[in-house]
Design an enzyme around this catalytic site. Structure first.
Site, PDB file in Angstrom:
ATOM      1  N   SER A 197       0.859  -1.182   0.000  1.00 34.99           N
ATOM      2  CA  SER A 197       0.000   0.000   0.000  1.00 34.99           C
ATOM      3  C   SER A 197       0.894   1.231   0.000  1.00 34.99           C
ATOM      4  O   SER A 197       2.054   1.162   0.402  1.00 34.99           O
ATOM      5  CB  SER A 197      -0.859   0.006   1.273  1.00 34.99           C
ATOM      6  N   TYR A 211      -1.276  -0.129  10.707  1.00 32.59           N
ATOM      7  CA  TYR A 211      -1.398  -0.542   9.306  1.00 32.59           C
ATOM      8  C   TYR A 211      -0.148  -0.144   8.517  1.00 32.59           C
ATOM      9  O   TYR A 211       0.405  -0.940   7.752  1.00 32.59           O
ATOM     10  CB  TYR A 211      -2.651   0.084   8.691  1.00 32.59           C
TER      11      TYR A 211
END
Length: 230
Positions: free
Chosen positions: A134, A147
């Site tokens: 990501s 995250y």
């Protein structure tokens, strides 16, 4: 890589990017082993087979790999490490359980799957591992510390791995999408595509692009962003 007849394992296949990637690879003639905790609804294809697997459990991963080889043949050409979860919130209000759940899926599970597939790919001297990270692996964001930490880990792992397995004929690509319209974090995609977000099919197309690059070319990192974010 010519994908016709090649065997691809895709984790997190039940929805979102995993499902879109399965459909894209099937359209290119690949044989797809879909791994996940639940089967994708509405995906029925003669070259698709679902294998129930919780990648957080290393024994489950080893079993799924053995079953995949038994059903689809020894050769495994592609591994798409796509399964991932995100829990957001401030660090001092964050549950340790959610922290561990993210690392168990996004980092440890990815490692178990890679470790399972690599020996066969090295033996063939052909294989391609796609790690779906990501843009959260490139810059920190408030309330996404956990995250971001997992995706930084995936990026570092991918960078080291591609250097490690290049001599064995195995390619590694780290794909880093920005905002994608999926069920991620419990959100439900709208009826109309959000023009400010990428679609799962866009990410799947980039995966196909990386896989189909000439054997002399390695796309080691790909960053993807919406053209006009909000």
């Amino acid at each position: 890589m010519d994908l016709r007849g090649k065997v691809a394992i895709i984790t997190g296949v039940s929805k979102g990017i995993g499902l879109a990637t399965a459909e894209a690879l099937l359209a290119r003639g690949a044989v797809v082993a879909g791994w996940g905790r639940s089967a994708p609804e509405g995906l029925s294809h003669e070259r698709f087979q679902f294998f129930e697997c919780d990648i957080r459990n290393e024994l489950a991963v080893q079993e799924a790999f053995i079953n995949t080889q038994r059903e689809l043949g020894q050769e495994i050409h592609v591994l798409v490490n796509n399964a991932g979860i995100g829990h957001f919130g401030p660090v001092d209000g964050f549950s340790s359980e959610d922290w561990h759940a993210m690392f168990d899926t996004n980092v440890h599970g990815l490692f178990y799957c890679t470790k399972a597939a690599l020996p066969q790919m090295k033996k063939q001297r052909e294989g391609h591992i796609i790690n779906v990270a990501s843009l959260a692996g490139t810059a920190g964001t408030a309330n996404l510390a956990g995250y971001c930490a997992t995706k930084y880990a995936v990026r570092g792992f991918s960078d080291a791995l591609f250097k490690e397995v290049r001599p064995d004929g195995v390619r590694v690509t780290c794909l880093m999408p920005g905002s994608v319209e999926t069920n991620f974090n419990g959100a439900t995609p709208g009826q109309q595509p959000d023009p400010h977000k990428m679609q799962p099919e866009d990410i799947a197309a980039a995966i196909v692009h990386a896989l189909e690059a000439p054997q002399t070319v390695l796309l080691s990192e790909i960053q993807m962003r919406p053209t006009q974010p909000k």
